[in-house]
Design a protein around this motif. Structure first.
Motif, mmCIF file in Angstrom:
data_model
loop_
_atom_site.group_PDB
_atom_site.id
_atom_site.type_symbol
_atom_site.label_atom_id
_atom_site.label_comp_id
_atom_site.label_asym_id
_atom_site.label_seq_id
_atom_site.Cartn_x
_atom_site.Cartn_y
_atom_site.Cartn_z
ATOM 1 N N THR A 1 9.438 3.340 6.172
ATOM 2 C CA THR A 1 8.625 2.136 6.253
ATOM 3 C C THR A 1 7.207 2.560 6.664
ATOM 4 O OG1 THR A 1 8.431 -0.019 7.313
ATOM 5 C CG2 THR A 1 9.393 1.694 8.640
ATOM 6 N N MET A 2 6.214 1.776 6.251
ATOM 7 C CA MET A 2 4.831 2.131 6.609
ATOM 8 C C MET A 2 4.304 1.166 7.666
ATOM 9 S SD MET A 2 2.887 3.227 3.115
ATOM 10 C CE MET A 2 3.713 2.131 1.978
ATOM 11 N N ARG A 3 3.620 1.706 8.695
ATOM 12 C CA ARG A 3 3.029 0.840 9.733
ATOM 13 C C ARG A 3 1.846 0.080 9.163
ATOM 14 N NH1 ARG A 3 1.587 4.751 14.492
ATOM 15 N NH2 ARG A 3 0.908 6.040 12.770
ATOM 16 N N VAL A 4 1.002 0.785 8.421
ATOM 17 C CA VAL A 4 -0.195 0.178 7.828
ATOM 18 C C VAL A 4 -0.311 0.705 6.413
ATOM 19 C CG1 VAL A 4 -2.727 0.203 7.907
ATOM 20 C CG2 VAL A 4 -1.435 -0.018 10.020
ATOM 21 N N ASN A 5 -0.673 -0.151 5.489
ATOM 22 C CA ASN A 5 -0.919 0.308 4.122
ATOM 23 C C ASN A 5 -2.117 -0.421 3.554
ATOM 24 O OD1 ASN A 5 -0.952 1.016 1.442
ATOM 25 N ND2 ASN A 5 0.761 -0.349 0.902
ATOM 26 N N ASN A 6 -3.251 0.241 3.560
ATOM 27 C CA ASN A 6 -4.458 -0.347 2.957
ATOM 28 C C ASN A 6 -4.796 0.334 1.645
ATOM 29 O OD1 ASN A 6 -5.188 -2.323 4.812
ATOM 30 N ND2 ASN A 6 -6.172 -0.826 6.150
ATOM 31 N N ALA A 7 -3.899 1.174 1.155
ATOM 32 C CA ALA A 7 -4.278 2.001 0.006
ATOM 33 C C ALA A 7 -3.362 1.863 -1.204
ATOM 34 C CB ALA A 7 -4.336 3.467 0.429
ATOM 35 N N LEU A 8 -2.074 1.651 -0.985
ATOM 36 C CA LEU A 8 -1.156 1.653 -2.119
ATOM 37 C C LEU A 8 -0.872 0.242 -2.600
ATOM 38 C CD1 LEU A 8 1.484 4.238 -0.802
ATOM 39 C CD2 LEU A 8 -0.409 4.644 -2.387
ATOM 40 N N GLY A 9 -0.853 0.080 -3.916
ATOM 41 C CA GLY A 9 -0.501 -1.210 -4.496
ATOM 42 C C GLY A 9 1.007 -1.426 -4.435
ATOM 43 N N ALA A 10 1.423 -2.697 -4.612
ATOM 44 C CA ALA A 10 2.852 -3.026 -4.543
ATOM 45 C C ALA A 10 3.628 -2.218 -5.582
ATOM 46 C CB ALA A 10 3.036 -4.517 -4.766
ATOM 47 N N ASP A 11 3.016 -1.994 -6.763
ATOM 48 C CA ASP A 11 3.723 -1.241 -7.807
ATOM 49 C C ASP A 11 3.938 0.207 -7.378
ATOM 50 O OD1 ASP A 11 0.948 -0.989 -7.852
ATOM 51 O OD2 ASP A 11 0.861 -0.559 -9.995
ATOM 52 N N GLU A 12 2.946 0.788 -6.699
ATOM 53 C CA GLU A 12 3.096 2.178 -6.253
ATOM 54 C C GLU A 12 4.176 2.289 -5.167
ATOM 55 O OE1 GLU A 12 -1.282 4.129 -6.837
ATOM 56 O OE2 GLU A 12 -1.171 2.461 -5.439
ATOM 57 N N VAL A 13 4.192 1.304 -4.259
ATOM 58 C CA VAL A 13 5.205 1.313 -3.199
ATOM 59 C C VAL A 13 6.589 1.155 -3.838
ATOM 60 C CG1 VAL A 13 6.052 0.088 -1.156
ATOM 61 C CG2 VAL A 13 3.588 0.425 -1.470
ATOM 62 N N GLU A 14 6.675 0.263 -4.794
ATOM 63 C CA GLU A 14 7.925 0.010 -5.524
ATOM 64 C C GLU A 14 8.429 1.293 -6.201
ATOM 65 O OE1 GLU A 14 10.814 -2.520 -7.332
ATOM 66 O OE2 GLU A 14 9.428 -2.928 -5.691
ATOM 67 N N GLN A 15 7.481 2.079 -6.744
ATOM 68 C CA GLN A 15 7.863 3.328 -7.423
ATOM 69 C C GLN A 15 8.324 4.409 -6.445
ATOM 70 O OE1 GLN A 15 4.297 4.456 -9.503
ATOM 71 N NE2 GLN A 15 4.341 2.592 -10.746
ATOM 72 N N GLY A 16 8.003 4.237 -5.141
ATOM 73 C CA GLY A 16 8.463 5.220 -4.151
ATOM 74 C C GLY A 16 7.350 5.998 -3.474
ATOM 75 N N TRP A 17 6.076 5.601 -3.698
ATOM 76 C CA TRP A 17 4.978 6.310 -3.033
ATOM 77 C C TRP A 17 4.786 5.784 -1.619
ATOM 78 C CZ3 TRP A 17 3.136 10.525 -5.312
ATOM 79 C CH2 TRP A 17 3.311 10.657 -6.697
ATOM 80 N N VAL A 18 4.448 6.670 -0.697
ATOM 81 C CA VAL A 18 4.152 6.250 0.686
ATOM 82 C C VAL A 18 2.925 6.979 1.195
ATOM 83 C CG1 VAL A 18 6.490 5.640 1.433
ATOM 84 C CG2 VAL A 18 5.703 8.007 1.675
ATOM 85 N N LEU A 19 2.289 6.387 2.203
ATOM 86 C CA LEU A 19 1.220 7.073 2.930
ATOM 87 C C LEU A 19 1.917 7.789 4.078
ATOM 88 C CD1 LEU A 19 -1.258 4.053 3.099
ATOM 89 C CD2 LEU A 19 -1.266 5.950 1.453
ATOM 90 N N THR A 20 1.960 9.122 4.025
ATOM 91 C CA THR A 20 2.795 9.814 5.015
ATOM 92 C C THR A 20 2.226 9.714 6.427
ATOM 93 O OG1 THR A 20 1.750 11.936 4.464
ATOM 94 C CG2 THR A 20 3.825 11.401 3.344
ATOM 95 N N CYS A 21 0.903 9.428 6.564
ATOM 96 C CA CYS A 21 0.345 9.284 7.916
ATOM 97 C C CYS A 21 0.858 8.019 8.593
ATOM 98 C CB CYS A 21 -1.181 9.298 7.881
ATOM 99 S SG CYS A 21 -1.924 7.794 7.236
ATOM 100 N N GLN A 22 1.413 7.108 7.808
ATOM 101 C CA GLN A 22 1.912 5.841 8.353
ATOM 102 C C GLN A 22 3.411 5.680 8.154
ATOM 103 O OE1 GLN A 22 -0.038 3.731 10.080
ATOM 104 N NE2 GLN A 22 -1.616 5.284 9.802
ATOM 105 N N ALA A 23 4.057 6.699 7.576
ATOM 106 C CA ALA A 23 5.455 6.539 7.150
ATOM 107 C C ALA A 23 6.429 6.919 8.256
ATOM 108 C CB ALA A 23 5.701 7.404 5.915
ATOM 109 N N ILE A 24 7.309 5.987 8.557
ATOM 110 C CA ILE A 24 8.342 6.188 9.570
ATOM 111 C C ILE A 24 9.665 6.267 8.806
ATOM 112 C CG2 ILE A 24 9.458 5.208 11.591
ATOM 113 C CD1 ILE A 24 6.940 3.306 11.744
#
Ligand SMILES: Cc1cc2nc3c(=O)[nH]c(=O)nc-3n(C[C@H](O)[C@H](O)[C@H](O)COP(=O)(O)OP(=O)(O)OC[C@H]3O[C@@H](n4cnc5c(N)ncnc54)[C@H](O)[C@@H]3O)c2cc1C
Length: 338
Positions: free
Chosen positions: A303-326
């Motif tokens: 799960t991501m604490r904050v996401n100001n960069a990835l679109g819903a489609d990118e998150v859906e595909q499995g991309w994460v911001l690792t600096c925020q990923a728990i």
């Protein structure tokens, strides 16, 4: 990689004094970069500069609107003691260059016919102005702006907003709130300003405590959270602590063609975990904004604490911001190479 990351030097074409502590910087986009620096109103760029020998990375939203013919402009307010904002206001001059990543961000004008209610506080006006200009120029939507500031002297774009209002044919109404006259805006006053516009789209950007008050007011008015668009300039105090709920034991990280399984310690993000294991994944802002640290989750859940960069489609595909990923599953496999 679904998006282009990396910095490009941009030349400062002009510097405009907005208030005693705020300046706008008009940046030249060379023809070769025009496509990459095309932006949607409300977006920001991540900037990198060396300040006092230290490399600093910060995000600034565009205050300009391409739909009204504005040149590419960012507006930066000094933060007391802040490194980048003071360096930009004191040092960055016409003819200098600053490195910037292509535009990003999800705080953008949603296509709709509904009225717009914008709550801006201080420098939070920057993306809101850009959104308002475009909405006035390209739609028939009505806009109400509530703009809170400490006092008269700190109202950024006071004249520009007044001109927009005067030329809007009654479509833009503006409520200035000055703390120096009425104290901080409270939730009851905010709720009263929403009035009967609970079906509007809401754009909210300002300092942390202001955002909390506005959100409380919108909840109180029963506004559908799907209609509320928020841009955070700072990490919220109540962001969940990394690893608090997880029983993750290890993370497998694919980086530069090698796969390593590393021990996970509660309290760390995936980026922290990789770096503690001696790996060197790419990262920059460490605040969920720039997208440099993104990786693909091949197995497991995060799960991501904050996401100001990835679109819903990118998150859906499995991309994460690792600096925020728990991580939230026992095993997680992430791929930085994909
Ligand atoms: C998506 C996004 C868009 C943004 N858009 C804009 C915009 O359009 N305009 C704008 O003006 N800002 C914008 N910001 C905010 C901007 O990115 C910076 O956070 C802001 O300019 C402060 O950066 P700084 O380097 O000057 O301050 P920093 O050096 O990061 O300092 C910030 C604060 O922390 C304090 N501090 C710093 N170091 C320490 C320490 N070691 N111990 C204790 N306190 C410390 C400072 O005193 C200061 O109060 C945006 C942010 C985001 C995430």
């Amino acid at each position: 990689m679904p998006r282009e990351l990396g910095y490009h030097p941009l030349t400062v074409a002009d510097v405009i004094d907005e208030t005693v502590d705020t300046r706008s910087f008009v940046l030249e986009i060379p023809p070769a970069l025009e496509a990459r620096f095309t932006y949607v109103v409300g977006q920001f760029c991540t900037f990198r500069a060396t300040v006092g020998g230290e490399q600093i990375v910060r995000c600034y939203s565009m205050s300009s609107s391409p739909q009204t013919g504005d040149p590419f402009t960012i507006t930066v307010k000094r933060v007391p003691g802040g490194k980048m904002s003071n360096w930009m206001n004191d040092v960055l001059a016409p003819g200098d260059t600053i490195e910037a990543m292509p535009p990003a961000g999800l705080f953008v004008l949603r296509a709709a016919d509904t009225p717009i209610v914008a709550f801006a506080g201080g420098s939070g006006i920057t993306p809101v102005l850009s959104i308002m200009k475009t909405a006035l120029a390209t739609t028939a939507r009505e806009i109400s702006l509530v703009y809170a500031n400490r006092g008269h002297g700190s109202v950024i774009f006071a004249d520009a907003i007044d001109r927009l209002r005067a030329g809007s044919g009654g479509r833009l109404s503006v409520h200035h709130h000055l703390d120096s006259e009425k104290g901080f805006l409270d939730a009851a006053a905010c709720a009263a300003l929403v009035g009967d516009r609970a079906e509007a789209d809401f754009y909210v950007c300002g300092p942390g405590p202001y955002m909390k008050v506005v959100q409380a007011a919108l909840d109180q008015r029963g506004v559908d959270p799907g209609r509320v668009f928020i841009e955070r300039f700072e990490l919220p105090d109540d962001a969940p602590a990394a690893g608090a709920e997880s029983d993750t034991e290890s993370i497998t990280i694919r980086l530069e063609g090698r796969k390593r399984r590393v021990r996970y310690e509660a309290g760390n993000t995936i980026l922290d975990t990789a770096r503690r294991a001696g790996l060197s994944p790419p990262f920059n802002c460490q605040a969920g904004n720039c997208g440099t640290c993104m990786a693909y989750v091949q197995e497991g859940r995060v799960t991501m604490r904050v996401n100001n960069a990835l679109g819903a489609d990118e998150v859906e595909q499995g991309w994460v911001l690792t600096c925020q990923a728990i991580p939230t599953s026992r095993e997680v496999v992430v791929d930085y190479d994909r």
